[in-house]
Enzyme design. Structure first.
Site, PDB file in Angstrom:
ATOM      1  N   ASP A  29      22.398   1.987  44.623  1.00 58.03           N
ATOM      2  CA  ASP A  29      21.256   1.075  44.754  1.00 58.03           C
ATOM      3  C   ASP A  29      20.202   1.281  43.669  1.00 58.03           C
ATOM      4  O   ASP A  29      19.156   0.619  43.681  1.00 58.03           O
ATOM      5  CB  ASP A  29      20.602   1.238  46.135  1.00 58.03           C
ATOM      6  CG  ASP A  29      21.266   0.386  47.219  1.00 58.03           C
ATOM      7  OD1 ASP A  29      21.946  -0.600  46.862  1.00 58.03           O
ATOM      8  OD2 ASP A  29      21.099   0.710  48.413  1.00 58.03           O
TER       9      ASP A  29
ATOM     10  N   ARG B 259      19.487   6.860  49.471  1.00 54.79           N
ATOM     11  CA  ARG B 259      18.729   6.507  48.259  1.00 54.79           C
ATOM     12  C   ARG B 259      17.792   7.629  47.794  1.00 54.79           C
ATOM     13  O   ARG B 259      17.127   7.480  46.752  1.00 54.79           O
ATOM     14  CB  ARG B 259      17.919   5.213  48.479  1.00 54.79           C
ATOM     15  CG  ARG B 259      18.795   3.990  48.752  1.00 54.79           C
ATOM     16  CD  ARG B 259      18.015   2.687  48.571  1.00 54.79           C
ATOM     17  NE  ARG B 259      17.655   2.446  47.170  1.00 54.79           N
ATOM     18  CZ  ARG B 259      16.932   1.413  46.742  1.00 54.79           C
ATOM     19  NH1 ARG B 259      16.491   0.526  47.609  1.00 54.79           N
ATOM     20  NH2 ARG B 259      16.643   1.274  45.452  1.00 54.79           N
TER      21      ARG B 259
ATOM     22  N   ARG C  21      10.482  -0.198  55.997  1.00 54.22           N
ATOM     23  CA  ARG C  21      10.701   0.858  55.008  1.00 54.22           C
ATOM     24  C   ARG C  21       9.428   1.683  54.783  1.00 54.22           C
ATOM     25  O   ARG C  21       9.347   2.817  55.218  1.00 54.22           O
ATOM     26  CB  ARG C  21      11.194   0.245  53.691  1.00 54.22           C
ATOM     27  CG  ARG C  21      12.527  -0.490  53.812  1.00 54.22           C
ATOM     28  CD  ARG C  21      13.677   0.462  54.104  1.00 54.22           C
ATOM     29  NE  ARG C  21      14.962  -0.203  54.234  1.00 54.22           N
ATOM     30  CZ  ARG C  21      15.789  -0.455  53.223  1.00 54.22           C
ATOM     31  NH1 ARG C  21      15.457  -0.107  51.995  1.00 54.22           N
ATOM     32  NH2 ARG C  21      16.944  -1.060  53.432  1.00 54.22           N
TER      33      ARG C  21
ATOM     34  N   HIS D 149      11.802  -5.668  53.031  1.00 52.48           N
ATOM     35  CA  HIS D 149      10.828  -5.255  52.010  1.00 52.48           C
ATOM     36  C   HIS D 149       9.879  -6.440  51.805  1.00 52.48           C
ATOM     37  O   HIS D 149      10.320  -7.595  51.844  1.00 52.48           O
ATOM     38  CB  HIS D 149      11.507  -4.996  50.654  1.00 52.48           C
ATOM     39  CG  HIS D 149      12.051  -3.627  50.453  1.00 52.48           C
ATOM     40  ND1 HIS D 149      13.219  -3.404  49.739  1.00 52.48           N
ATOM     41  CD2 HIS D 149      11.591  -2.394  50.813  1.00 52.48           C
ATOM     42  CE1 HIS D 149      13.447  -2.093  49.688  1.00 52.48           C
ATOM     43  NE2 HIS D 149      12.473  -1.465  50.330  1.00 52.48           N
TER      44      HIS D 149
ATOM     45  N   CYS E  53      13.832  -7.367  42.912  1.00 51.13           N
ATOM     46  CA  CYS E  53      14.347  -6.029  43.243  1.00 51.13           C
ATOM     47  C   CYS E  53      14.882  -5.320  42.006  1.00 51.13           C
ATOM     48  O   CYS E  53      14.819  -4.098  41.913  1.00 51.13           O
ATOM     49  CB  CYS E  53      15.474  -6.132  44.257  1.00 51.13           C
ATOM     50  SG  CYS E  53      14.998  -6.838  45.830  1.00 51.13           S
TER      51      CYS E  53
HETATM   52  N1  ARG Z   1      20.296  -1.991  49.164  1.00 52.94           N
HETATM   53  C1  ARG Z   1      18.915  -1.791  48.843  1.00 52.94           C
HETATM   54  C2  ARG Z   1      18.173  -1.262  50.057  1.00 52.94           C
HETATM   55  O1  ARG Z   1      18.473  -1.659  51.156  1.00 52.94           O
HETATM   56  C3  ARG Z   1      18.308  -3.061  48.336  1.00 52.94           C
HETATM   57  C4  ARG Z   1      16.916  -2.904  47.832  1.00 52.94           C
HETATM   58  C5  ARG Z   1      16.331  -4.202  47.362  1.00 52.94           C
HETATM   59  N2  ARG Z   1      15.122  -3.986  46.684  1.00 52.94           N
HETATM   60  C6  ARG Z   1      13.976  -4.649  46.907  1.00 52.94           C
HETATM   61  N3  ARG Z   1      12.991  -4.433  46.103  1.00 52.94           N
HETATM   62  N4  ARG Z   1      13.841  -5.450  47.924  1.00 52.94           N
HETATM   63  O2  ARG Z   1      17.286  -0.449  49.959  1.00 52.94           O
END
Ligand code: ARG
Length: 283
Positions: free
Chosen positions: A80, A105, A150, A179, A273
């Site tokens: 990611d 991550r 998040r 997000h 992203c």
């Molecule tokens: N697979 C990543 C996650 O779930 C995607 C992140 C996407 N980034 C963003 N800025 N929305 O964290």
């Protein structure tokens, strides 16, 4: 009504672009091998060559517009990492490194801290979870900060302290829009677009009072991550499938530029992203 009111009714606002500084991480190691958001389906394989070509087209789009694009080295085992926006928040000379919610991550934080150090910043850290520009969006001289999925709300105060900028907390309610940058787009220092159903009633009220002229985006556009855009104040680079939003942008005097990032959508991300903006000092 004065003459200038009448003129502004019939003449679209002249939107003025400013040159931007971005950083991007190539999708060299991008796969969907775990699922931490509802867009990710580990049984739907990524086409690596197509992902690379789409990412390169995004980079070339920025270069054609005259922007600077730094390239960050991708690291094996961090699929990611292509979503560079999540690496941190850089405002003026303050560079805050992400602290990720999920173990998958976590290693990206070291990689982004190393890049920021090499780029001449002194990386700063938060005690609470913050997912960088995924949830922390600079609008003029304030920061709109997402929470709910998040970034911890407790990190919002830390971000205000580190950057010296006021932070407005916005609460997200729909896991597809996990997000802030999936539900809200910053178009210039005073203009935003957003998808109202992704927010709590209280946060919607906050947005209406701060941005009475905001563009509201419909479900069809929101569900192709149409709000995950990068704007230079005039040109808005957005997912090409968001055709309704593109038409709205045109009506508001912006120039939409569609790019197809279908492979990156498999990980739950799109244009914004993949793009970390290095903001000039907005104070
Ligand atoms: N697979 C990543 C996650 O779930 C995607 C992140 C996407 N980034 C963003 N800025 N929305 O964290």
């Amino acid at each position: 009504m004065t003459i200038s009111d009448i003129a502004s009714d019939i003449t679209p606002v002249e939107r003025v672009p400013t040159l931007r500084h971005y950083a991007m991480t190539a999708p060299t190691h991008f796969t969907v091998e775990y699922a931490i958001n509802p867009w990710m389906d580990t049984s739907n394989p990524v086409d690596p060559a197509l992902a690379a070509a789409q990412w390169e087209e995004l980079r070339q789009t920025y270069l054609r517009l005259g922007h600077t694009v730094d390239v960050i080295s991708p690291e094996p085992g961090l699929p990611d990492m292509v979503y560079a926006a999540n690496g941190g928040l850089v405002v003026g000379d303050t560079a805050v490194v992400a602290r990720f919610r999920f173990a998958e991550r976590a290693g990206e934080a070291d990689a982004y801290a190393a890049w920021l150090t090499a780029a001449g910043f002194r990386p700063r850290f938060t005690e609470h979870i913050n997912e960088g520009q995924g949830d922390l969006l600079v609008v003029g001289s304030k920061i709109l900060a997402g929470t709910g999925f998040r970034t911890d709300v407790a990190a919002h105060a830390e971000i205000a302290e580190l950057t010296g900028l006021p932070v407005v907390t916005l609460e997200l309610t729909d896991p597809r829009f996990y997000h802030l940058d999936t539900a809200l787009a910053v178009l210039d220092d005073t203009t935003i677009a957003y998808y109202p159903p992704a927010f709590t009633d209280a946060s919607r009220a906050t947005l209406t009072s701060l941005f009475p002229a905001a563009i509201e985006v419909n479900s069809a556009d929101a569900y192709v991550l149409g709000l995950n855009v990068v704007s230079d104040g005039r040109h808005v680079v957005l997912p090409s499938a968001a055709t309704g939003f593109a038409a709205e942008l045109r009506a508001f005097g912006f120039e939409p530029i569609g790019v197809d990032l279908s492979e990156l959508l498999k990980g739950g991300g799109s244009v914004k992203c993949c793009t970390l903006e290095i903001y000039r000092d907005p104070r």
